[in-house]
Design a protein around this motif. Structure first.
Motif, PDB file in Angstrom:
ATOM      1  N   UNK A   1    -164.939  -7.336   6.375  1.00 23.20           N
ATOM      2  CA  UNK A   1    -166.350  -6.951   6.498  1.00 23.20           C
ATOM      3  C   UNK A   1    -166.859  -7.167   7.926  1.00 23.20           C
ATOM      4  N   UNK A   2    -166.519  -8.307   8.512  1.00 21.98           N
ATOM      5  CA  UNK A   2    -166.967  -8.603   9.874  1.00 21.98           C
ATOM      6  C   UNK A   2    -166.407  -7.607  10.872  1.00 21.98           C
ATOM      7  N   UNK A   3    -165.117  -7.338  10.790  1.00 21.24           N
ATOM      8  CA  UNK A   3    -164.487  -6.394  11.715  1.00 21.24           C
ATOM      9  C   UNK A   3    -165.095  -5.006  11.545  1.00 21.24           C
ATOM     10  N   UNK A   4    -165.312  -4.575  10.312  1.00 18.31           N
ATOM     11  CA  UNK A   4    -165.883  -3.247  10.072  1.00 18.31           C
ATOM     12  C   UNK A   4    -167.280  -3.130  10.661  1.00 18.31           C
TER      13      UNK A   4
ATOM     14  N   UNK B   1    -168.705  -4.998  13.078  1.00 16.23           N
ATOM     15  CA  UNK B   1    -168.726  -5.114  14.538  1.00 16.23           C
ATOM     16  C   UNK B   1    -168.161  -3.856  15.193  1.00 16.23           C
ATOM     17  N   UNK B   2    -167.166  -3.244  14.600  1.00 13.64           N
ATOM     18  CA  UNK B   2    -166.637  -1.991  15.171  1.00 13.64           C
ATOM     19  C   UNK B   2    -167.656  -0.859  15.083  1.00 13.64           C
ATOM     20  N   UNK B   3    -168.484  -0.859  14.059  1.00 19.73           N
ATOM     21  CA  UNK B   3    -169.522   0.173  13.948  1.00 19.73           C
ATOM     22  C   UNK B   3    -170.582   0.050  15.036  1.00 19.73           C
ATOM     23  N   UNK B   4    -170.782  -1.168  15.537  1.00 20.75           N
ATOM     24  CA  UNK B   4    -171.807  -1.387  16.553  1.00 20.75           C
ATOM     25  C   UNK B   4    -171.429  -0.807  17.916  1.00 20.75           C
ATOM     26  N   UNK B   5    -170.147  -0.703  18.210  1.00 14.09           N
ATOM     27  CA  UNK B   5    -169.651  -0.170  19.494  1.00 14.09           C
ATOM     28  C   UNK B   5    -170.289  -0.877  20.684  1.00 14.09           C
ATOM     29  N   UNK B   6    -170.334  -2.184  20.641  1.00 14.72           N
ATOM     30  CA  UNK B   6    -170.908  -2.979  21.720  1.00 14.72           C
ATOM     31  C   UNK B   6    -169.823  -3.336  22.736  1.00 14.72           C
ATOM     32  N   UNK B   7    -170.240  -3.792  23.917  1.00 13.51           N
ATOM     33  CA  UNK B   7    -169.252  -4.260  24.904  1.00 13.51           C
ATOM     34  C   UNK B   7    -168.448  -5.448  24.363  1.00 13.51           C
ATOM     35  N   UNK B   8    -167.284  -5.674  24.966  1.00 15.21           N
ATOM     36  CA  UNK B   8    -166.378  -6.718  24.473  1.00 15.21           C
ATOM     37  C   UNK B   8    -167.004  -8.111  24.473  1.00 15.21           C
ATOM     38  N   UNK B   9    -167.797  -8.438  25.485  1.00 16.45           N
ATOM     39  CA  UNK B   9    -168.370  -9.791  25.539  1.00 16.45           C
ATOM     40  C   UNK B   9    -169.382 -10.001  24.417  1.00 16.45           C
ATOM     41  N   UNK B  10    -170.078  -8.955  24.028  1.00 16.91           N
ATOM     42  CA  UNK B  10    -171.004  -9.070  22.898  1.00 16.91           C
ATOM     43  C   UNK B  10    -170.214  -9.187  21.590  1.00 16.91           C
ATOM     44  N   UNK B  11    -169.127  -8.424  21.484  1.00 17.06           N
ATOM     45  CA  UNK B  11    -168.277  -8.538  20.297  1.00 17.06           C
ATOM     46  C   UNK B  11    -167.753  -9.961  20.134  1.00 17.06           C
ATOM     47  N   UNK B  12    -167.352 -10.579  21.240  1.00 17.19           N
ATOM     48  CA  UNK B  12    -166.839 -11.949  21.181  1.00 17.19           C
ATOM     49  C   UNK B  12    -167.909 -12.899  20.632  1.00 17.19           C
ATOM     50  N   UNK B  13    -169.118 -12.750  21.095  1.00 12.99           N
ATOM     51  CA  UNK B  13    -170.212 -13.596  20.614  1.00 12.99           C
ATOM     52  C   UNK B  13    -170.459 -13.347  19.125  1.00 12.99           C
ATOM     53  N   UNK B  14    -170.427 -12.090  18.708  1.00 14.75           N
ATOM     54  CA  UNK B  14    -170.641 -11.765  17.301  1.00 14.75           C
ATOM     55  C   UNK B  14    -169.556 -12.353  16.409  1.00 14.75           C
ATOM     56  N   UNK B  15    -168.299 -12.321  16.866  1.00 19.13           N
ATOM     57  CA  UNK B  15    -167.209 -12.910  16.088  1.00 19.13           C
ATOM     58  C   UNK B  15    -167.379 -14.426  15.955  1.00 19.13           C
ATOM     59  N   UNK B  16    -167.792 -15.083  17.023  1.00 18.17           N
ATOM     60  CA  UNK B  16    -168.008 -16.537  16.969  1.00 18.17           C
ATOM     61  C   UNK B  16    -169.144 -16.864  16.006  1.00 18.17           C
ATOM     62  N   UNK B  17    -170.239 -16.122  16.090  1.00 18.37           N
ATOM     63  CA  UNK B  17    -171.373 -16.340  15.193  1.00 18.37           C
ATOM     64  C   UNK B  17    -170.970 -16.095  13.742  1.00 18.37           C
ATOM     65  N   UNK B  18    -170.217 -15.039  13.497  1.00 16.72           N
ATOM     66  CA  UNK B  18    -169.763 -14.744  12.134  1.00 16.72           C
ATOM     67  C   UNK B  18    -168.847 -15.848  11.608  1.00 16.72           C
TER      68      UNK B  18
END
Length: 70
Positions: free
Chosen positions: A24-27, A29-46
């Motif tokens: 669910x998290x990967x799906x 975050x991939x839909x958001x199409x954000x820059x890599x550094x934002x993705x990293x923050x989102x993964x840590x928060x999740x």
């Protein structure tokens, strides 16, 4: 002393819930199409949300004590 059935059941639930949470998290975050550094923050928060805010904390407590709440 009889072994508790809650620990093996809890372990299987943890593995299943982590798999569902990861997909669910990967799906999302991939839909958001954000820059890599934002993705990293989102993964840590999740990850922290999973461990402390969502069912993992309660599941671990149930496995040890047999109760869901304090």
């Amino acid at each position: 002393m009889n072994p508790s059935w809650r620990k093996p059941v809890g372990m299987f639930l943890i593995v299943a819930l982590i798999a569902i949470w990861a997909v669910a998290t990967i799906s999302i975050i991939e839909l958001l199409s954000a820059p890599e550094w934002i993705n990293m923050i989102l993964y840590v928060v999740a990850g922290f949300a999973w461990l402390w805010a969502l069912p993992m904390k309660r599941l671990l407590r149930w496995m040890e004590l047999g109760v869901w709440r304090d």
